[in-house]
Design a protein around this motif. Structure first.
Motif, PDB file in Angstrom:
ATOM      1  N   VAL A   1     -35.604  -1.884  15.771  1.00 23.44           N
ATOM      2  CA  VAL A   1     -35.524  -2.851  16.860  1.00 23.44           C
ATOM      3  C   VAL A   1     -36.708  -2.687  17.810  1.00 23.44           C
ATOM      4  O   VAL A   1     -37.386  -1.652  17.815  1.00 23.44           O
ATOM      5  N   GLU A   2     -36.934  -3.713  18.608  1.00 28.41           N
ATOM      6  CA  GLU A   2     -37.983  -3.650  19.618  1.00 28.41           C
ATOM      7  C   GLU A   2     -37.705  -2.482  20.552  1.00 28.41           C
ATOM      8  O   GLU A   2     -36.566  -2.213  20.914  1.00 28.41           O
ATOM      9  N   GLY A   3     -38.722  -1.789  20.917  1.00 28.39           N
ATOM     10  CA  GLY A   3     -38.584  -0.603  21.751  1.00 28.39           C
ATOM     11  C   GLY A   3     -38.617   0.679  20.935  1.00 28.39           C
ATOM     12  O   GLY A   3     -38.963   1.732  21.445  1.00 28.39           O
ATOM     13  N   GLN A   4     -38.240   0.618  19.668  1.00 29.72           N
ATOM     14  CA  GLN A   4     -38.268   1.769  18.764  1.00 29.72           C
ATOM     15  C   GLN A   4     -39.389   1.648  17.740  1.00 29.72           C
ATOM     16  O   GLN A   4     -39.811   2.635  17.166  1.00 29.72           O
ATOM     17  N   SER A   5     -39.872   0.448  17.513  1.00 30.74           N
ATOM     18  CA  SER A   5     -40.823   0.136  16.458  1.00 30.74           C
ATOM     19  C   SER A   5     -42.273   0.370  16.893  1.00 30.74           C
ATOM     20  O   SER A   5     -42.598   0.339  18.079  1.00 30.74           O
ATOM     21  N   VAL A   6     -43.140   0.540  15.902  1.00 26.21           N
ATOM     22  CA  VAL A   6     -44.574   0.634  16.152  1.00 26.21           C
ATOM     23  C   VAL A   6     -45.091  -0.660  16.787  1.00 26.21           C
ATOM     24  O   VAL A   6     -46.064  -0.647  17.538  1.00 26.21           O
TER      25      VAL A   6
ATOM     26  N   GLY B   1     -28.059   2.177  15.992  1.00 26.17           N
ATOM     27  CA  GLY B   1     -28.404   1.302  17.107  1.00 26.17           C
ATOM     28  C   GLY B   1     -29.865   0.892  17.112  1.00 26.17           C
ATOM     29  O   GLY B   1     -30.245  -0.078  17.775  1.00 26.17           O
ATOM     30  N   ALA B   2     -30.694   1.609  16.380  1.00 27.79           N
ATOM     31  CA  ALA B   2     -32.124   1.314  16.326  1.00 27.79           C
ATOM     32  C   ALA B   2     -32.519   0.456  15.123  1.00 27.79           C
ATOM     33  O   ALA B   2     -33.676   0.083  14.990  1.00 27.79           O
ATOM     34  N   ILE B   3     -31.554   0.152  14.246  1.00 27.95           N
ATOM     35  CA  ILE B   3     -31.849  -0.627  13.043  1.00 27.95           C
ATOM     36  C   ILE B   3     -31.528  -2.094  13.285  1.00 27.95           C
ATOM     37  O   ILE B   3     -30.440  -2.434  13.742  1.00 27.95           O
ATOM     38  N   ARG B   4     -32.491  -2.941  12.957  1.00 22.98           N
ATOM     39  CA  ARG B   4     -32.260  -4.392  13.050  1.00 22.98           C
ATOM     40  C   ARG B   4     -31.312  -4.828  11.934  1.00 22.98           C
ATOM     41  O   ARG B   4     -31.313  -4.235  10.853  1.00 22.98           O
ATOM     42  N   PRO B   5     -30.532  -5.876  12.187  1.00 22.32           N
ATOM     43  CA  PRO B   5     -29.667  -6.401  11.127  1.00 22.32           C
ATOM     44  C   PRO B   5     -30.504  -6.877   9.939  1.00 22.32           C
ATOM     45  O   PRO B   5     -31.645  -7.307  10.088  1.00 22.32           O
ATOM     46  N   GLY B   6     -29.917  -6.788   8.751  1.00 21.77           N
ATOM     47  CA  GLY B   6     -30.600  -7.290   7.562  1.00 21.77           C
ATOM     48  C   GLY B   6     -31.498  -6.282   6.880  1.00 21.77           C
ATOM     49  O   GLY B   6     -32.415  -6.663   6.155  1.00 21.77           O
ATOM     50  N   HIS B   7     -31.260  -4.998   7.081  1.00 21.83           N
ATOM     51  CA  HIS B   7     -32.049  -3.952   6.426  1.00 21.83           C
ATOM     52  C   HIS B   7     -31.108  -2.987   5.698  1.00 21.83           C
ATOM     53  O   HIS B   7     -30.875  -1.860   6.142  1.00 21.83           O
ATOM     54  N   PRO B   8     -30.555  -3.422   4.558  1.00 21.91           N
ATOM     55  CA  PRO B   8     -29.540  -2.625   3.864  1.00 21.91           C
ATOM     56  C   PRO B   8     -30.041  -1.269   3.366  1.00 21.91           C
ATOM     57  O   PRO B   8     -29.284  -0.299   3.373  1.00 21.91           O
ATOM     58  N   GLU B   9     -31.287  -1.176   2.918  1.00 21.36           N
ATOM     59  CA  GLU B   9     -31.800   0.116   2.431  1.00 21.36           C
ATOM     60  C   GLU B   9     -31.826   1.143   3.552  1.00 21.36           C
ATOM     61  O   GLU B   9     -31.453   2.296   3.357  1.00 21.36           O
ATOM     62  N   THR B  10     -32.272   0.721   4.729  1.00 22.57           N
ATOM     63  CA  THR B  10     -32.332   1.625   5.875  1.00 22.57           C
ATOM     64  C   THR B  10     -30.927   1.996   6.319  1.00 22.57           C
ATOM     65  O   THR B  10     -30.636   3.167   6.577  1.00 22.57           O
ATOM     66  N   THR B  11     -30.044   1.014   6.393  1.00 19.50           N
ATOM     67  CA  THR B  11     -28.663   1.257   6.803  1.00 19.50           C
ATOM     68  C   THR B  11     -27.983   2.240   5.857  1.00 19.50           C
ATOM     69  O   THR B  11     -27.322   3.186   6.302  1.00 19.50           O
TER      70      THR B  11
END
Length: 176
Positions: free
Chosen positions: A46-51, A73-83
């Motif tokens: 998410v914004e604030g955590q990203s490069v 809380g830092a993962i944007r929706p729609g990123h199943p591999e990261t989740t």
């Protein structure tokens, strides 16, 4: 017997790069540190955590998480591999032994990032070298994209307090 030798030979040839790379990383990691990594093509944060939230001149970024709630809380929706990677992590603050370090790089679309090595730089401090793969020579692009490497770190000496991530000569530090 010949069939078994042929299968073993084919497996060795087919996995030569993977096996050699795995041995290189294992050989360059202290024995009391366990690490698992996953390459993510894109920006799951998410914004604030990203490069992308950093000043324009900073192209390398690192962040860390000690709890599943913080990481989710830092993962944007729609990123199943990261989740999935985060959900399968036993974080220090949740009773486990793992901290999650996320290394990011702004670079050309054809570049991939992968774990190069891990070394100790002092008491509870680590240096993580991340390699750029997929291209040779100078990498320049007018429209950089985010490449992400998720790293699960378990240290028998206790969770690291400081991690320096180095990607192609650029460094980013994170206090855990």
């Amino acid at each position: 017997m010949k069939r078994r030798a042929m299968v073993a030979g084919l497996c060795a040839v087919a996995s030569a790069g993977c096996t050699d790379r795995l041995r290189d990383v294992v050989a360059s990691t202290p024995r009391d540190i366990a690490v698992r990594s996953r390459y993510i093509d894109g920006d799951p944060l998410v914004e604030g955590q990203s490069v992308r939230s950093m000043p324009e001149e900073l192209i390398t970024h690192a962040t860390s998480f000690r709890s599943q709630a913080g990481a989710m809380g830092a993962i944007r929706p729609g990123h199943p591999e990261t989740t999935e990677f985060v959900e399968n992590t036993e974080f220090v603050d949740d009773g486990g032994e793992v901290v999650l370090v996320v290394a990011q790089r702004l670079t050309a679309p054809e570049v991939e990032v992968r774990l190069g090595s891990i070394s100790r730089t002092g008491d509870h401090s680590l240096r993580i070298a991340v390699d750029l793969a997929g291209v040779r020579g100078e990498i320049e692009t007018d429209d950089p994209v985010v490449k992400t490497l998720l790293l699960r770190l378990t240290d028998e000496q206790g969770p690291p307090e400081r991690v320096i991530v180095s990607i192609d000569g650029d460094r980013a530090g994170v206090t855990i």
